[in-house]
Design a protein around this motif. Structure first.
Motif, PDB file in Angstrom:
ATOM      1  N   CYS A 106       0.807  -1.225   0.000  1.00  0.00           N
ATOM      2  CA  CYS A 106       0.000   0.000   0.000  1.00  0.00           C
ATOM      3  C   CYS A 106       0.838   1.271   0.000  1.00  0.00           C
ATOM      4  O   CYS A 106       0.345   2.337  -0.393  1.00  0.00           O
ATOM      5  N   VAL A 107       2.085   1.195   0.482  1.00  0.00           N
ATOM      6  CA  VAL A 107       2.931   2.398   0.556  1.00  0.00           C
ATOM      7  C   VAL A 107       4.024   2.389  -0.514  1.00  0.00           C
ATOM      8  O   VAL A 107       4.985   3.159  -0.426  1.00  0.00           O
ATOM      9  N   LEU A 134       2.519   1.270   6.726  1.00  0.00           N
ATOM     10  CA  LEU A 134       1.235   1.960   6.621  1.00  0.00           C
ATOM     11  C   LEU A 134       0.658   2.163   8.020  1.00  0.00           C
ATOM     12  O   LEU A 134       0.371   3.270   8.437  1.00  0.00           O
ATOM     13  N   GLY A 135       0.507   1.032   8.762  1.00  0.00           N
ATOM     14  CA  GLY A 135       0.026   1.108  10.137  1.00  0.00           C
ATOM     15  C   GLY A 135      -0.997   0.060  10.487  1.00  0.00           C
ATOM     16  O   GLY A 135      -1.053  -0.411  11.624  1.00  0.00           O
ATOM     17  N   CYS A 136      -1.821  -0.328   9.513  1.00  0.00           N
ATOM     18  CA  CYS A 136      -2.898  -1.286   9.791  1.00  0.00           C
ATOM     19  C   CYS A 136      -2.623  -2.665   9.199  1.00  0.00           C
ATOM     20  O   CYS A 136      -3.453  -3.567   9.319  1.00  0.00           O
ATOM     21  N   ASN A 148       2.939  -5.073  10.183  1.00  0.00           N
ATOM     22  CA  ASN A 148       3.265  -3.688  10.498  1.00  0.00           C
ATOM     23  C   ASN A 148       4.606  -3.605  11.227  1.00  0.00           C
ATOM     24  O   ASN A 148       5.185  -4.626  11.615  1.00  0.00           O
ATOM     25  N   SER A 203       3.124   5.558   8.259  1.00  0.00           N
ATOM     26  CA  SER A 203       2.490   6.623   7.476  1.00  0.00           C
ATOM     27  C   SER A 203       1.188   7.115   8.094  1.00  0.00           C
ATOM     28  O   SER A 203       0.895   8.316   8.084  1.00  0.00           O
ATOM     29  N   GLN A 204       0.378   6.210   8.653  1.00  0.00           N
ATOM     30  CA  GLN A 204      -0.912   6.615   9.226  1.00  0.00           C
ATOM     31  C   GLN A 204      -0.748   7.469  10.480  1.00  0.00           C
ATOM     32  O   GLN A 204      -1.666   8.191  10.869  1.00  0.00           O
ATOM     33  N   LYS A 205       0.434   7.414  11.116  1.00  0.00           N
ATOM     34  CA  LYS A 205       0.682   8.198  12.320  1.00  0.00           C
ATOM     35  C   LYS A 205       1.352   9.533  12.009  1.00  0.00           C
ATOM     36  O   LYS A 205       1.561  10.348  12.911  1.00  0.00           O
ATOM     37  N   ASP A 225       1.650  13.264  10.111  1.00  0.00           N
ATOM     38  CA  ASP A 225       0.852  14.318   9.478  1.00  0.00           C
ATOM     39  C   ASP A 225       1.240  14.487   8.012  1.00  0.00           C
ATOM     40  O   ASP A 225       0.377  14.778   7.172  1.00  0.00           O
ATOM     41  N   GLU A 234       3.806  12.205   5.669  1.00  0.00           N
ATOM     42  CA  GLU A 234       4.794  11.131   5.561  1.00  0.00           C
ATOM     43  C   GLU A 234       5.922  11.461   4.575  1.00  0.00           C
ATOM     44  O   GLU A 234       7.050  11.011   4.750  1.00  0.00           O
TER      45      GLU A 234
END
Length: 500
Positions: free
Chosen positions: A139-140, A202-204, A208, A229-231, A233, A235
């Protein structure tokens, strides 16, 4: 230059080194004249003895299958008149030449050569000083690629390049399939060719960063940094700052003289042809022996391309435990085929066949020559890193990108890739393309790094082994290969399970 090659005195076929027209003649070493009864392409086989229906066709001194009809002297011998002899899972017996194995083991590490490499804190040695971006999940991928492109503007000092290794996995996987992804990613994060790494999550995802950290182990926090990335503001902004910090540290690394015993060489072939087993692969086998004699390590993979020649490797195992591990690897891979409902021995690709390779035995007997003559010292599972000097066998498929990535994951700093038809790809480490014939070397000079086809022009294996080994040491000391100059970097994970 001869127009044909008889590889072994017992062979009932010879390999045509150039095309033969119907009606053309060749003269064998015993004075017999053979008239070509068909048009026979270069790299393909012509019968030099009558071969009866169901009789074995012999090449390299071994059966490569049996005739499906009577084959007259002078006939083209290929897929239309040969079928494999191979069957399913087999029982094997360990029949080593113990004295030869003991003699060869005593010769390991007796030669000395050096190169200029980057010595890492853990004692491993890199031949490149790159900064890698390793995504935990596909995803990233685009973020990783964008970060690498931007961060290369800040490369300085001894840093070669910032590279993003994108892949499609890290989530929606189960069981061993997910474990293998985590292991491969951790192996690459710890690879000595990477002076520094940004692990981009990504985070989820299932794999991870918090899940992945135990696989990675302890790291130098100035060289290995993590970004979820999800954490973040922004990335891109945060990732670029982390990469600048890594580059500041890595740019101060210096090459130093290192013993060649620190080299780990991956052995791989792809796009093979009828010349691969008589030029490039045996040449690389001599390089494997040379590395082992210097106290280094070579790794042979592509398990399906051992089928039919596996007993040669098994009887070179250093002991019965290594033999048992080899048997388990071979039969385990056959079981993998069977569970997928696929025929075990339907392996040579259309390109292989067009180049003159007929059966899997034909392919494997050529392929395994990359292993040289030294004993098998160790057998590695997929994703396992080697810590054993000498020749290692690695469980991985024949697929070029998957197998070459597995070699890098196992610790190879460079992959020697023999080819008869050419390929532009590169794996996570420098990937040296060695052409089996001069036609492809001339046509694709932007891909090919070394011409093993010179053997067909009369150059000796000894001379070319010296030339190729010197090139390997220069490459290990920083000389760039064709794929590196083109900016090519690839990785692929072996997908073995269910996708959720």
């Amino acid at each position: 230059m001869s127009r044909f090659l008889q590889i072994h005195p017992e062979d009932n076929v010879v390999v045509c080194l150039e095309p033969l027209s119907q009606g053309e003649k060749i003269t064998l070493s015993d004075g017999r004249e053979i008239v070509a009864l068909d048009e026979i392409p270069a790299g393909h086989k012509i019968a030099i003895k009558d071969i009866g229906n169901n009789e074995n066709v012999i090449k390299y001194g071994y059966a490569i299958g049996h005739a499906t009809e009577g084959i007259k002297v002078g006939r083209w011998v290929h897929t239309h008149d040969i079928k494999t002899n191979l069957e399913g899972i087999l029982d094997y017996k360990y029949e080593p030449d113990t004295k030869d194995i003991e003699k060869k083991i005593a010769q390991m590490g007796t030669k000395k050569r050096t190169f200029q490499g980057f010595v890492r804190e853990n004692g491993k040695v890199g031949i490149r000083n790159e900064v890698w971006i390793i995504p935990t999940v596909g995803c990233v991928n685009n973020i990783a690629t964008a970060l690498a492109k931007k961060a290369n503007e800040f490369v300085k000092g001894s840093v070669d390049e910032v590279v993003a290794f994108t892949h499609n996995y890290g989530c929606s996987q189960t069981g061993d399939d997910q474990e293998h992804t985590r292991t491969i990613l951790a192996d690459l994060i710890n690879h000595p060719n990477a002076g520094g790494v940004l692990v981009l999550g990504l985070g989820c995802e299932n794999s991870n960063i918090d899940v992945l950290k135990p696989y990675i182990g302890n790291v130098d926090e100035s060289r290995v940094k993590f970004l979820v990335s999800q954490k973040s503001d922004d990335e891109m902004e945060e990732g670029l700052e982390l990469l600048k910090e890594i580059i500041d540290v890595v740019s101060n690394d210096k090459r130093e003289e290192v013993d060649a015993s620190k080299l780990v060489i991956g052995l791989k072939c792809g796009g093979s042809d009828g010349f691969s087993g008589i030029t490039a692969n045996p040449l690389v086998g001599r390089i494997s022996d040379r590395i082992v004699e210097c106290g280094g390590t070579s790794i042979l993979t592509e398990v399906p391309e051992m089928f039919g020649a596996e007993t040669i490797l098994m009887n070179r195992c250093k002991d019965e435990a290594t033999f048992d591990a080899t048997v388990s690897m071979i039969n385990g891979f056959k079981d993998y085929f069977t569970k997928q409902g696929e025929p075990i021995y339907e392996n040579p690709s259309p390109g292989n066949k067009a180049g003159g390779i007929t059966t899997l035995e034909d392919k494997s007997l050529g392929c395994t020559q990359k292993s040289g003559d030294y004993p098998v010292m160790n057998v590695l599972e997929y994703g396992e890193r080697t810590d054993v000097k000498g020749l290692n066998l690695l469980c991985a498929p024949g697929n070029d990108l998957c197998a070459a990535t597995a070699l890098a994951s196992a610790g190879a700093q460079i992959v020697l890739f023999t080819t008869g038809r050419g390929t532009p790809f590169a794996c996570p480490v420098p990937t040296m393309k060695i052409a089996s014939n001069n036609t492809i070397a001339d046509k694709k000079s932007n891909w090919i790094d070394f011409r093993a086809g010179q053997i067909l022009e009369g150059k000796s294996f000894e001379e070319l082994t010296d030339d190729l080994f010197d090139k390997i040491l220069r490459t290990a000391s920083g000389e760039k290969l064709k794929s590196e100059l083109a900016g090519f970097h690839d990785m692929a994970i072996w997908k073995r399970g269910v996708t959720l």
